[in-house]
Design a protein around this motif. Structure first.
Motif, mmCIF file in Angstrom:
data_model
loop_
_atom_site.group_PDB
_atom_site.id
_atom_site.type_symbol
_atom_site.label_atom_id
_atom_site.label_comp_id
_atom_site.label_asym_id
_atom_site.label_seq_id
_atom_site.Cartn_x
_atom_site.Cartn_y
_atom_site.Cartn_z
ATOM 1 N N THR A 252 13.841 -40.446 -36.466
ATOM 2 C CA THR A 252 13.305 -39.408 -35.603
ATOM 3 C C THR A 252 11.794 -39.463 -35.723
ATOM 4 N N SER A 253 11.104 -39.530 -34.574
ATOM 5 C CA SER A 253 9.647 -39.528 -34.646
ATOM 6 C C SER A 253 9.179 -38.080 -34.645
ATOM 7 N N LEU A 254 8.396 -37.743 -35.632
ATOM 8 C CA LEU A 254 7.882 -36.390 -35.759
ATOM 9 C C LEU A 254 6.561 -36.278 -35.027
ATOM 10 N N ALA A 255 6.325 -35.140 -34.411
ATOM 11 C CA ALA A 255 5.055 -34.895 -33.728
ATOM 12 C C ALA A 255 3.962 -34.779 -34.766
ATOM 13 N N LYS A 256 2.832 -35.373 -34.477
ATOM 14 C CA LYS A 256 1.684 -35.294 -35.384
ATOM 15 C C LYS A 256 0.721 -34.252 -34.828
ATOM 16 N N ILE A 257 0.492 -33.210 -35.620
ATOM 17 C CA ILE A 257 -0.411 -32.156 -35.192
ATOM 18 C C ILE A 257 -1.436 -31.888 -36.281
ATOM 19 N N ASP A 258 -2.639 -31.501 -35.846
ATOM 20 C CA ASP A 258 -3.691 -31.186 -36.806
ATOM 21 C C ASP A 258 -3.921 -29.673 -36.826
ATOM 22 N N GLY A 259 -4.929 -29.263 -37.562
ATOM 23 C CA GLY A 259 -5.227 -27.837 -37.708
ATOM 24 C C GLY A 259 -5.559 -27.153 -36.398
ATOM 25 N N ILE A 260 -6.270 -27.841 -35.501
ATOM 26 C CA ILE A 260 -6.619 -27.251 -34.206
ATOM 27 C C ILE A 260 -5.358 -27.070 -33.367
ATOM 28 N N ASP A 261 -4.475 -28.096 -33.366
ATOM 29 C CA ASP A 261 -3.205 -27.973 -32.646
ATOM 30 C C ASP A 261 -2.430 -26.758 -33.151
ATOM 31 N N LYS A 262 -2.399 -26.585 -34.463
ATOM 32 C CA LYS A 262 -1.668 -25.457 -35.044
ATOM 33 C C LYS A 262 -2.251 -24.125 -34.588
ATOM 34 N N LYS A 263 -3.579 -24.025 -34.529
ATOM 35 C CA LYS A 263 -4.215 -22.787 -34.077
ATOM 36 C C LYS A 263 -3.847 -22.504 -32.624
ATOM 37 N N ILE A 264 -3.895 -23.539 -31.781
ATOM 38 C CA ILE A 264 -3.543 -23.380 -30.364
ATOM 39 C C ILE A 264 -2.095 -22.899 -30.258
ATOM 40 N N LEU A 265 -1.203 -23.541 -30.992
ATOM 41 C CA LEU A 265 0.211 -23.185 -30.935
ATOM 42 C C LEU A 265 0.457 -21.753 -31.401
ATOM 43 N N ARG A 266 -0.235 -21.346 -32.455
ATOM 44 C CA ARG A 266 -0.061 -19.968 -32.948
ATOM 45 C C ARG A 266 -0.460 -18.948 -31.889
ATOM 46 N N PHE A 267 -1.600 -19.205 -31.207
ATOM 47 C CA PHE A 267 -2.029 -18.300 -30.131
ATOM 48 C C PHE A 267 -0.965 -18.224 -29.050
ATOM 49 N N LEU A 268 -0.470 -19.379 -28.611
ATOM 50 C CA LEU A 268 0.476 -19.417 -27.497
ATOM 51 C C LEU A 268 1.863 -18.901 -27.886
ATOM 52 N N MET A 269 2.257 -19.077 -29.133
ATOM 53 C CA MET A 269 3.551 -18.553 -29.572
ATOM 54 C C MET A 269 3.508 -17.026 -29.628
ATOM 55 N N GLU A 270 2.341 -16.485 -29.896
ATOM 56 C CA GLU A 270 2.182 -15.028 -29.912
ATOM 57 C C GLU A 270 2.185 -14.477 -28.489
ATOM 58 N N ASP A 271 1.492 -15.192 -27.577
ATOM 59 C CA ASP A 271 1.409 -14.759 -26.182
ATOM 60 C C ASP A 271 1.163 -15.985 -25.313
ATOM 61 N N ALA A 272 2.206 -16.472 -24.656
ATOM 62 C CA ALA A 272 2.111 -17.699 -23.850
ATOM 63 C C ALA A 272 1.208 -17.513 -22.631
ATOM 64 N N ARG A 273 0.877 -16.272 -22.295
ATOM 65 C CA ARG A 273 0.004 -16.028 -21.142
ATOM 66 C C ARG A 273 -1.459 -15.860 -21.534
#
Length: 156
Positions: free
Chosen positions: A5-26
């Motif tokens: 299984t190929s795992l997605a490679k994410i860095d700290g900035i990706d994680k910050k973006i994802l946290r914002f969008l998981m809280e509010d996708a809009r």
């Protein structure tokens, strides 16, 4: 041979973006960009990369089922007479709009489903007239959820 299984490679900035969008996708991309300290174009580029990697599978609005009168959530373990019945049973379950999730499981049940009904009477009708009527279903075991106490995604 072992499946890889190929795992997605994410860095700290990706994680910050994802946290914002998981809280509010809009949340506006420019607001996220200002908070993180990068350009809006960079956010868009990273989001495209995350989608292409398979980590993101879209965004959606979440409807509050209670506002539509659906108040009974239940989990139903389905016993099949033989494992061969699974694909046909799932095809029938897909046609029942109250079935929200369907899982092939280990243990006693062949299938575990999550259903949402208006009330207990509606649940009983779905059980008796639709689920238990499926060819290959030998019996069911139902658990009504009294309250959902945790509802979250995986932590990023």
């Amino acid at each position: 041979m072992k499946a890889t299984t190929s795992l997605a490679k994410i860095d700290g900035i990706d994680k910050k973006i994802l946290r914002f969008l998981m809280e509010d996708a809009r949340k506006p991309v420019l607001e996220i960009a200002r908070s993180i300290g990068i350009s809006g174009a960079a956010i868009h580029q990273r989001l495209r990369k995350l989608e292409a990697s398979g980590l993101l599978s879209g965004s959606k609005f979440i409807v509050n089922p209670k506002s539509l009168g659906y108040t009974t959530m239940a989990y139903i373990g389905i016993y099949l007479d033989k494992a061969m019945s699974n694909p046909m049973a799932v095809k029938h379950l897909e046609k029942i709009p109250e079935v929200l999730e369907c899982h092939y499981t280990t243990g006693n049940w062949s299938i575990l489903i999550k259903v949402l009904c208006r009330d207990n009477e509606h649940l009983m009708q779905v059980l008796n007239k639709e689920i238990q009527a499926i060819d290959g279903v030998s019996r069911t075991e139902t658990f009504i959820s009294l309250a959902q106490q945790i509802d979250r995604q995986i932590t990023i």
